[in-house]
Design an enzyme around this catalytic site. Structure first.
Site, PDB file in Angstrom:
ATOM      1  N   HIS A   1       1.636  -6.923  -1.283  1.00  0.00           N
ATOM      2  CA  HIS A   1       0.947  -7.043   0.006  1.00  0.00           C
ATOM      3  C   HIS A   1       0.412  -8.459   0.133  1.00  0.00           C
ATOM      4  CE1 HIS A   1      -1.789  -6.154   3.332  1.00  0.00           C
ATOM      5  NE2 HIS A   1      -1.037  -5.080   3.521  1.00  0.00           N
TER       6      HIS A   1
ATOM      7  N   ASP B   1       3.440   1.719   2.772  1.00  0.00           N
ATOM      8  CA  ASP B   1       4.796   2.148   3.129  1.00  0.00           C
ATOM      9  C   ASP B   1       5.504   2.883   2.006  1.00  0.00           C
ATOM     10  OD1 ASP B   1       4.488  -0.803   4.708  1.00  0.00           O
ATOM     11  OD2 ASP B   1       5.105   0.975   5.842  1.00  0.00           O
TER      12      ASP B   1
HETATM   13  C1  SDX Z   1       2.823  -3.777   5.620  1.00  0.00           C
HETATM   14  O1  SDX Z   1      -0.378  -7.336   6.567  1.00  0.00           O
HETATM   15  C2  SDX Z   1      -0.551  -6.098   6.590  1.00  0.00           C
HETATM   16  O2  SDX Z   1      -1.652  -5.592   6.620  1.00  0.00           O
HETATM   17  C3  SDX Z   1       0.715  -5.284   6.632  1.00  0.00           C
HETATM   18  C4  SDX Z   1       0.516  -3.780   6.511  1.00  0.00           C
HETATM   19  C5  SDX Z   1      -0.225  -3.235   7.708  1.00  0.00           C
HETATM   20  O3  SDX Z   1      -0.833  -2.172   7.583  1.00  0.00           O
HETATM   21  O4  SDX Z   1      -0.092  -3.850   8.788  1.00  0.00           O
HETATM   22  O5  SDX Z   1      -0.225  -3.479   5.347  1.00  0.00           O
HETATM   23  C6  SDX Z   1       1.841  -3.047   6.452  1.00  0.00           C
HETATM   24  O6  SDX Z   1       3.561  -4.565   6.158  1.00  0.00           O
HETATM   25  C7  SDX Z   1       2.814  -3.563   4.122  1.00  0.00           C
HETATM   26  C8  SDX Z   1       3.893  -4.464   3.378  1.00  0.00           C
HETATM   27  C9  SDX Z   1       5.234  -3.726   3.552  1.00  0.00           C
HETATM   28  N1  SDX Z   1       6.334  -4.597   2.986  1.00  0.00           N
HETATM   29  C10 SDX Z   1       6.972  -4.236   1.887  1.00  0.00           C
HETATM   30  O7  SDX Z   1       6.667  -3.282   1.157  1.00  0.00           O
HETATM   31  C11 SDX Z   1       8.171  -5.137   1.576  1.00  0.00           C
HETATM   32  C12 SDX Z   1       8.148  -5.478   0.069  1.00  0.00           C
HETATM   33  N2  SDX Z   1       6.982  -6.334  -0.178  1.00  0.00           N
HETATM   34  C13 SDX Z   1       7.221  -7.757  -0.195  1.00  0.00           C
HETATM   35  O8  SDX Z   1       8.237  -8.224   0.619  1.00  0.00           O
HETATM   36  C14 SDX Z   1       5.954  -8.556  -0.281  1.00  0.00           C
HETATM   37  O9  SDX Z   1       5.118  -7.945  -1.170  1.00  0.00           O
HETATM   38  C15 SDX Z   1       5.181  -8.887   0.968  1.00  0.00           C
HETATM   39  C16 SDX Z   1       6.042  -9.499   2.018  1.00  0.00           C
HETATM   40  C17 SDX Z   1       4.531  -7.663   1.507  1.00  0.00           C
HETATM   41  C18 SDX Z   1       4.144  -9.884   0.550  1.00  0.00           C
HETATM   42  O10 SDX Z   1       4.875 -10.987   0.028  1.00  0.00           O
HETATM   43  P1  SDX Z   1       4.140 -12.148  -0.668  1.00  0.00           P
HETATM   44  O11 SDX Z   1       3.134 -12.745   0.241  1.00  0.00           O
HETATM   45  O12 SDX Z   1       5.128 -13.074  -1.310  1.00  0.00           O
HETATM   46  O13 SDX Z   1       3.342 -11.385  -1.789  1.00  0.00           O
HETATM   47  P2  SDX Z   1       2.596 -12.069  -2.920  1.00  0.00           P
HETATM   48  O14 SDX Z   1       2.198 -13.450  -2.558  1.00  0.00           O
HETATM   49  O15 SDX Z   1       1.533 -11.141  -3.355  1.00  0.00           O
HETATM   50  O16 SDX Z   1       3.730 -12.178  -4.056  1.00  0.00           O
HETATM   51  C19 SDX Z   1       3.340 -12.586  -5.321  1.00  0.00           C
HETATM   52  C20 SDX Z   1       4.604 -12.701  -6.111  1.00  0.00           C
HETATM   53  C21 SDX Z   1       5.645 -13.588  -5.445  1.00  0.00           C
HETATM   54  O17 SDX Z   1       6.353 -14.191  -6.513  1.00  0.00           O
HETATM   55  P3  SDX Z   1       6.080 -15.740  -6.811  1.00  0.00           P
HETATM   56  O18 SDX Z   1       6.480 -16.492  -5.542  1.00  0.00           O
HETATM   57  O19 SDX Z   1       4.587 -15.862  -7.092  1.00  0.00           O
HETATM   58  O20 SDX Z   1       6.954 -16.061  -7.998  1.00  0.00           O
HETATM   59  O21 SDX Z   1       5.222 -11.422  -6.265  1.00  0.00           O
HETATM   60  C22 SDX Z   1       6.538 -11.455  -5.709  1.00  0.00           C
HETATM   61  C23 SDX Z   1       6.597 -12.627  -4.767  1.00  0.00           C
HETATM   62  O22 SDX Z   1       7.900 -13.155  -4.719  1.00  0.00           O
HETATM   63  N3  SDX Z   1       6.690 -10.193  -4.984  1.00  0.00           N
HETATM   64  C24 SDX Z   1       7.562  -9.241  -5.295  1.00  0.00           C
HETATM   65  C25 SDX Z   1       7.322  -8.207  -4.380  1.00  0.00           C
HETATM   66  N4  SDX Z   1       6.342  -8.564  -3.550  1.00  0.00           N
HETATM   67  C26 SDX Z   1       5.956  -9.809  -3.918  1.00  0.00           C
HETATM   68  N5  SDX Z   1       8.502  -9.154  -6.247  1.00  0.00           N
HETATM   69  C27 SDX Z   1       9.227  -8.011  -6.275  1.00  0.00           C
HETATM   70  N6  SDX Z   1       9.043  -6.950  -5.427  1.00  0.00           N
HETATM   71  C28 SDX Z   1       8.108  -7.034  -4.480  1.00  0.00           C
HETATM   72  N7  SDX Z   1       7.919  -6.002  -3.645  1.00  0.00           N
END
Ligand code: SDX
Length: 393
Positions: free
Chosen positions: A270, A328
């Protein structure tokens, strides 16, 4: 200051606005609406009462709640001509494509509630959007499955009405299942608002130009559709089905850690929560209840989900990156158990989040300091240079 954008590579600490509606503490995994914790609201309240709280700032008295629910109920039907609007879509259109089109066009049917400077028109627009979104989502579903539209019934509560409009057919009596209605209501409540998420920020930016409320909410629906945002509930269930069995989980966890592999564990991580999403905890409990009621507690998808959660939470990568299940992760399992196709998961999220979008729209457009959103940029292109005639290129 509010409204001043500063460039932040992580875009995590930029305050885009001030608001009094929802508070999130991402490190503690806390979510509050007008100060009330989400787990208390999910357990003790119900969706329309939470809508009142989001819209007006306080929990209503019994009399006010009764009036509010009656007002919303009496706006659940849509203009009859909107039915012809649906006929223009192909039957295989994604319900979100239909919702974007129909909601965007609502200002053509309800032009007496489009003037954002008129307090009465603003209030009517809020109620119309809250009341009609379930009807429009249910109509989009019925249209794609080739069944006749079902009109709302005023004696039903919001969640029961939505389930009936989706699953009732003229050929037999539809019996409301109170456990499924309660689970549906809880899903609506848990998705109602979430601070300045991407779709809410889209609604704020769109409405900052003075665009009418229906067009601004349609912009939110467009943004929510993305698989990184509201589209994640559909993508999460499709991922769980692709994994198929608990034995294949390690393969997918390794893929999620591989920077060269675009695969992400959908339903994890998130932008704000670096702890458990409090909504996921409540939804996990609801998933158990609904599947037990339906006698499918041994649902293979739920088994994969629970084992995936267990393995991911114990994995050093996910622990280091603070990746936890989000809202989700479990919602799709419940919705599938209720009989919804995955294509309806994000429309249901849109139905729920309409009250959040509308509340934030109301807050922003009522602010006399509200100026059109105009983010700046860091220009990284060419420095100034003179034109070169084509014969010299
Ligand atoms: C919603 O904003 C909101 O409030 C949204 C929401 C709402 O109610 O409106 O909560 C609803 O959209 C929830 C999110 C739903 N999306 C997913 O489940 C899709 C999978 N999740 C990812 O795509 C991701 O976690 C995001 C897009 C949600 C967040 O991405 P970020 O900003 O990159 O997350 P982060 O900074 O915490 O990531 C830290 C690290 C990163 O690696 P590095 O760049 O530090 O090396 O963790 C990695 C990311 O690449 N990472 C993941 C991951 N999510 C983040 N690696 C593997 N699997 C994942 N799901």
């Amino acid at each position: 200051d509010a409204g001043i954008f500063t460039y932040d590579p992580g875009f995590t600490s930029t305050a885009s606005c001030d608001s009094t509606i929802t508070f999130i503490d991402g490190d503690k995994g806390q979510l509050q609406h007008r100060g009330y914790p989400i787990d208390q609201l999910a357990e003790k309240s119900h969706f329309l009462e939470v809508c009142y709280l989001l819209l007006y700032g306080e929990l209503p008295s019994a009399a006010r709640l009764e009036d509010f629910e009656a007002l919303v109920t009496r706006h659940t039907m849509v203009h009859e001509q909107i039915i012809y609007f649906f006929r223009g879509f192909r039957r295989d259109a994604h319900p979100m494509a239909i919702m974007v089109g129909v909601v965007g066009a609502m200002s053509a049917f309800y032009h007496d509630s489009t003037d954002v400077t008129d307090p009465r028109q603003r209030e009517v627009a809020c109620i119309r959007l809250l009341a009609k979104m379930p009807t429009i989502a249910a109509m989009a579903f019925k249209y794609t499955v080739g069944q006749p539209f079902q009109y709302p019934l005023n004696e039903l509560d919001y969640a029961s009405n939505f389930l009936r409009m989706c699953f009732a057919v003229p050929t037999e009596e539809y019996v409301v299942n109170p456990i499924l209605s309660r689970a549906m209501d809880r899903i609506f409540t848990l998705h109602a608002d979430h601070e300045q998420n991407a779709s809410t920020s889209t609604v704020r930016l769109a409405s900052s130009s003075g665009a009418n409320p229906f067009a601004s909410i349609a912009a939110g629906i467009v943004c929510l559709w993305g698989p990184a945002h509201g589209g994640a509930n559909q993508a999460a269930l499709e991922m769980l089905k692709e994994i198929g069995t608990p034995e294949r989980i390690p393969e997918f966890i390794e893929r999620a850690k591989d920077k060269d592999d675009p695969f992400r564990l959908v339903g994890f991580g998130h932008r704000v929560y670096k702890n458990f999403d409090p909504r996921a905890k409540v939804l996990k409990q609801s998933a158990d209840e609904v599947l037990e009621l339906l006698g499918i507690e041994h649902n293979p998808t739920l088994q994969v989900a629970k084992e995936l959660e267990k393995q991911a939470l114990a994995d050093p990568y996910f622990i280091e990156k603070k990746l936890f299940p989000n809202v989700d992760f479990y919602s799709g399992i419940i919705l599938e158990a209720m009989g919804f196709p995955t294509s309806m998961f994000t429309p249901i999220f849109a139905v729920s989040r309409t009250v959040g979008w509308v509340s934030q729209w109301k807050e922003m457009t009522a602010d006399p300091q509200n100026k059109i959103g105009r983010p700046r940029q860091l220009y990284r292109g060419e420095t100034q240079r003179d034109y070169v005639d084509i014969e010299n290129r």
